[in-house]
Write a protein that holds these residues in place. Sequence first.
Motif, PDB file in Angstrom:
ATOM      1  N   ILE A   1       0.873  -1.229   0.003  1.00 17.48           N
ATOM      2  CA  ILE A   1       0.044  -0.043  -0.022  1.00 17.48           C
ATOM      3  C   ILE A   1       0.838   1.202   0.087  1.00 17.48           C
ATOM      4  CG2 ILE A   1      -1.679   1.481   1.175  1.00 17.48           C
ATOM      5  CD1 ILE A   1      -2.860  -1.453   0.434  1.00 17.48           C
ATOM      6  N   LEU A   2       0.781   2.020  -0.949  1.00 12.76           N
ATOM      7  CA  LEU A   2       1.528   3.372  -1.032  1.00 12.76           C
ATOM      8  C   LEU A   2       0.754   4.364  -0.072  1.00 12.76           C
ATOM      9  CD1 LEU A   2       3.735   5.009  -2.329  1.00 12.76           C
ATOM     10  CD2 LEU A   2       2.237   5.441  -4.285  1.00 12.76           C
ATOM     11  N   THR A   3       1.319   5.135   0.906  1.00 13.85           N
ATOM     12  CA  THR A   3       0.631   6.014   1.477  1.00 13.85           C
ATOM     13  C   THR A   3       1.314   7.404   1.512  1.00 13.85           C
ATOM     14  OG1 THR A   3       0.088   4.326   3.057  1.00 13.85           O
ATOM     15  CG2 THR A   3      -0.244   6.344   3.934  1.00 13.85           C
ATOM     16  N   THR A   4       0.600   8.654   1.650  1.00 14.51           N
ATOM     17  CA  THR A   4       1.290   9.776   1.517  1.00 14.51           C
ATOM     18  C   THR A   4       0.437  10.767   2.742  1.00 14.51           C
ATOM     19  OG1 THR A   4      -0.122  11.053  -0.090  1.00 14.51           O
ATOM     20  CG2 THR A   4       2.158   9.950  -0.607  1.00 14.51           C
ATOM     21  N   ILE A   5       0.971  11.347   3.470  1.00 13.63           N
ATOM     22  CA  ILE A   5       0.448  12.190   4.438  1.00 13.63           C
ATOM     23  C   ILE A   5       1.246  13.346   4.416  1.00 13.63           C
ATOM     24  CG2 ILE A   5      -0.372  12.279   6.890  1.00 13.63           C
ATOM     25  CD1 ILE A   5       0.620   9.382   7.225  1.00 13.63           C
ATOM     26  N   HIS A   6       0.569  14.579   4.371  1.00 10.80           N
ATOM     27  CA  HIS A   6       1.017  15.823   4.329  1.00 10.80           C
ATOM     28  C   HIS A   6       0.197  17.317   4.847  1.00 10.80           C
ATOM     29  CE1 HIS A   6      -0.962  16.805   0.556  1.00 10.80           C
ATOM     30  NE2 HIS A   6      -0.304  18.000   0.684  1.00 10.80           N
ATOM     31  N   ARG A   7      -1.185  16.788   4.654  1.00  9.16           N
ATOM     32  CA  ARG A   7      -1.743  17.955   4.856  1.00  9.16           C
ATOM     33  C   ARG A   7      -1.804  18.420   6.472  1.00  9.16           C
ATOM     34  NH1 ARG A   7      -4.702  20.248   0.934  1.00  9.16           N
ATOM     35  NH2 ARG A   7      -5.040  19.015  -1.103  1.00  9.16           N
ATOM     36  N   ALA A   8      -1.575  19.865   6.657  1.00  8.83           N
ATOM     37  CA  ALA A   8      -1.471  20.397   7.977  1.00  8.83           C
ATOM     38  C   ALA A   8      -2.702  20.123   8.770  1.00  8.83           C
ATOM     39  CB  ALA A   8      -1.517  22.209   7.751  1.00  8.83           C
ATOM     40  N   GLU A   9      -3.797  19.870   8.086  1.00  8.08           N
ATOM     41  CA  GLU A   9      -5.068  19.814   8.943  1.00  8.08           C
ATOM     42  C   GLU A   9      -5.009  18.390   9.562  1.00  8.08           C
ATOM     43  OE1 GLU A   9      -8.475  18.069   5.561  1.00  8.08           O
ATOM     44  OE2 GLU A   9      -6.876  19.869   4.968  1.00  8.08           O
ATOM     45  N   ASN A  10      -4.019  17.394   9.069  1.00  5.89           N
ATOM     46  CA  ASN A  10      -3.696  16.112   9.575  1.00  5.89           C
ATOM     47  C   ASN A  10      -2.622  16.159  10.372  1.00  5.89           C
ATOM     48  OD1 ASN A  10      -6.151  14.853   8.597  1.00  5.89           O
ATOM     49  ND2 ASN A  10      -5.057  14.342   6.538  1.00  5.89           N
ATOM     50  N   THR A  11      -1.736  16.823   9.932  1.00  7.99           N
ATOM     51  CA  THR A  11      -0.200  16.473  10.679  1.00  7.99           C
ATOM     52  C   THR A  11      -0.228  17.544  11.909  1.00  7.99           C
ATOM     53  OG1 THR A  11       0.748  18.150   9.232  1.00  7.99           O
ATOM     54  CG2 THR A  11       0.916  16.128   8.568  1.00  7.99           C
ATOM     55  N   ASN A  12      -0.902  18.401  11.750  1.00 10.98           N
ATOM     56  CA  ASN A  12      -0.713  19.493  12.821  1.00 10.98           C
ATOM     57  C   ASN A  12      -1.870  19.147  14.008  1.00 10.98           C
ATOM     58  OD1 ASN A  12       0.648  20.627  10.991  1.00 10.98           O
ATOM     59  ND2 ASN A  12       0.063  22.637  11.315  1.00 10.98           N
ATOM     60  N   ASP A  13      -2.482  18.128  13.937  1.00  8.14           N
ATOM     61  CA  ASP A  13      -3.712  17.802  14.975  1.00  8.14           C
ATOM     62  C   ASP A  13      -3.248  16.279  15.399  1.00  8.14           C
ATOM     63  OD1 ASP A  13      -6.076  16.750  16.138  1.00  8.14           O
ATOM     64  OD2 ASP A  13      -7.299  17.938  15.043  1.00  8.14           O
ATOM     65  N   ILE A  14      -2.846  16.035  16.604  1.00 10.85           N
ATOM     66  CA  ILE A  14      -2.349  14.816  17.272  1.00 10.85           C
ATOM     67  C   ILE A  14      -3.391  13.892  17.162  1.00 10.85           C
ATOM     68  CG2 ILE A  14      -3.048  15.628  19.539  1.00 10.85           C
ATOM     69  CD1 ILE A  14      -0.655  14.034  20.422  1.00 10.85           C
ATOM     70  N   ASN A  15      -4.580  14.291  17.346  1.00 10.73           N
ATOM     71  CA  ASN A  15      -5.557  13.314  17.148  1.00 10.73           C
ATOM     72  C   ASN A  15      -5.894  12.830  15.588  1.00 10.73           C
ATOM     73  OD1 ASN A  15      -6.505  13.203  20.057  1.00 10.73           O
ATOM     74  ND2 ASN A  15      -7.864  15.203  19.818  1.00 10.73           N
ATOM     75  N   ARG A  16      -5.887  13.621  15.024  1.00  9.31           N
ATOM     76  CA  ARG A  16      -5.870  13.015  13.493  1.00  9.31           C
ATOM     77  C   ARG A  16      -4.869  12.385  12.892  1.00  9.31           C
ATOM     78  NH1 ARG A  16     -10.307  15.669  10.658  1.00  9.31           N
ATOM     79  NH2 ARG A  16      -9.152  14.891   8.689  1.00  9.31           N
ATOM     80  N   LEU A  17      -3.695  12.752  13.287  1.00  7.95           N
ATOM     81  CA  LEU A  17      -2.385  12.004  12.510  1.00  7.95           C
ATOM     82  C   LEU A  17      -2.137  10.696  13.635  1.00  7.95           C
ATOM     83  CD1 LEU A  17       0.088  11.921  10.883  1.00  7.95           C
ATOM     84  CD2 LEU A  17       1.307  13.269  12.987  1.00  7.95           C
TER      85      LEU A  17
END
Length: 349
Positions: free
Chosen positions: A198-214
């Motif tokens: 599975i290829l995965t990318t994570i970069h959006r601030a809304e996901n990275t900057n929120d500990i619960n989302r990340l």
Amino acid sequence: MKIITIVGARPQFIKAAAVSNIIREENKEILIHTGQHYDNNMSDIFFNELGIPYPDYNLQVGSGNHGEQTGKMLIELEKIYLEEKPDLVLVYGDTNSTLAGALCASKLLIPVAHVEAGLRSFNMSMPEEQNRILTDHISKYLFAPTDTAVANLKNEGVVNNVHNVGDVMYDATIHFKNKALEKSQINEKLKLTPGEFILTTIHRAENTNDINRLEGIIKALNESEEQIILPLHPRTKKYIDEYKLMIRDNIKIIEPVGYLDMLYLEMMSKKIVTDSGGVQKEAYFMGKPCITMRDETEWIETVNVGWNCIVGTDTTKILKAIMNFNPLGEQKNIFGDGNASNKIVRTIV
């Protein structure tokens, strides 16, 4: 005709690769790199791989708060515009570079052409949504990639000089797909079996900057029984370290990769899990199921035809999609005929 083109981030380098060489066949182009992406793996490698003409100007603004970053761009762009006196400024997408390039031109009464006009997530808390709406409303030429984008503009009263040309990233994928198969050496390093990761990318601030989302995302990847390949964005790495999130052995973290390596990984993957707008499209171009870790998407067409599912950052939903999401039916041609770049240049000239 003298055209200034503004780029500053990975997706814009890819789009410029499709358009700039066509512009330069019969016109003068001044290429400005804002330096919004300044890491070599996020910037220089794309110019080298894609044969994009090197920038005539590099503003080197680097990272910073939105106001600071956009303000620095505006100050430097105004000087260049006044000196170069372009006939038109061409901007791509929805970054701070896009807004700064368009706003500065509009204030100087220089026509603006917006490539990838009309996209809407309908989430005004996203900086990208603010950037793209403002840019659309001050642009003279609006090049929409899909029918939905045209409809979004019409709903906002924007109907003049709107052209549905298709998606320039589709042009780029068609052009570079075989080159990626020939030139990419990523598999020599990773020793991957096609269709078994599975290829995965994570970069959006809304996901990275929120500990619960990340944390929800990382927990899902950890609990998956699949092998995960994760090219790690610098911002994501920073927050994984800051939040002290555990990464299990099934997740193989690698450095950010260039465009050709990314295309290769997309082609070889089983599924793609991402929060990137561009990667959602590339998944569709490659015929791969896409699982989008956001609460909405600008590329709603990919959802409507059944090749993309929106799961947010809920651990259970991500896991369920990794295990069970498989598109039904054939893909539809929703991104044009692969000739968007020619249509854009022909219309402008």
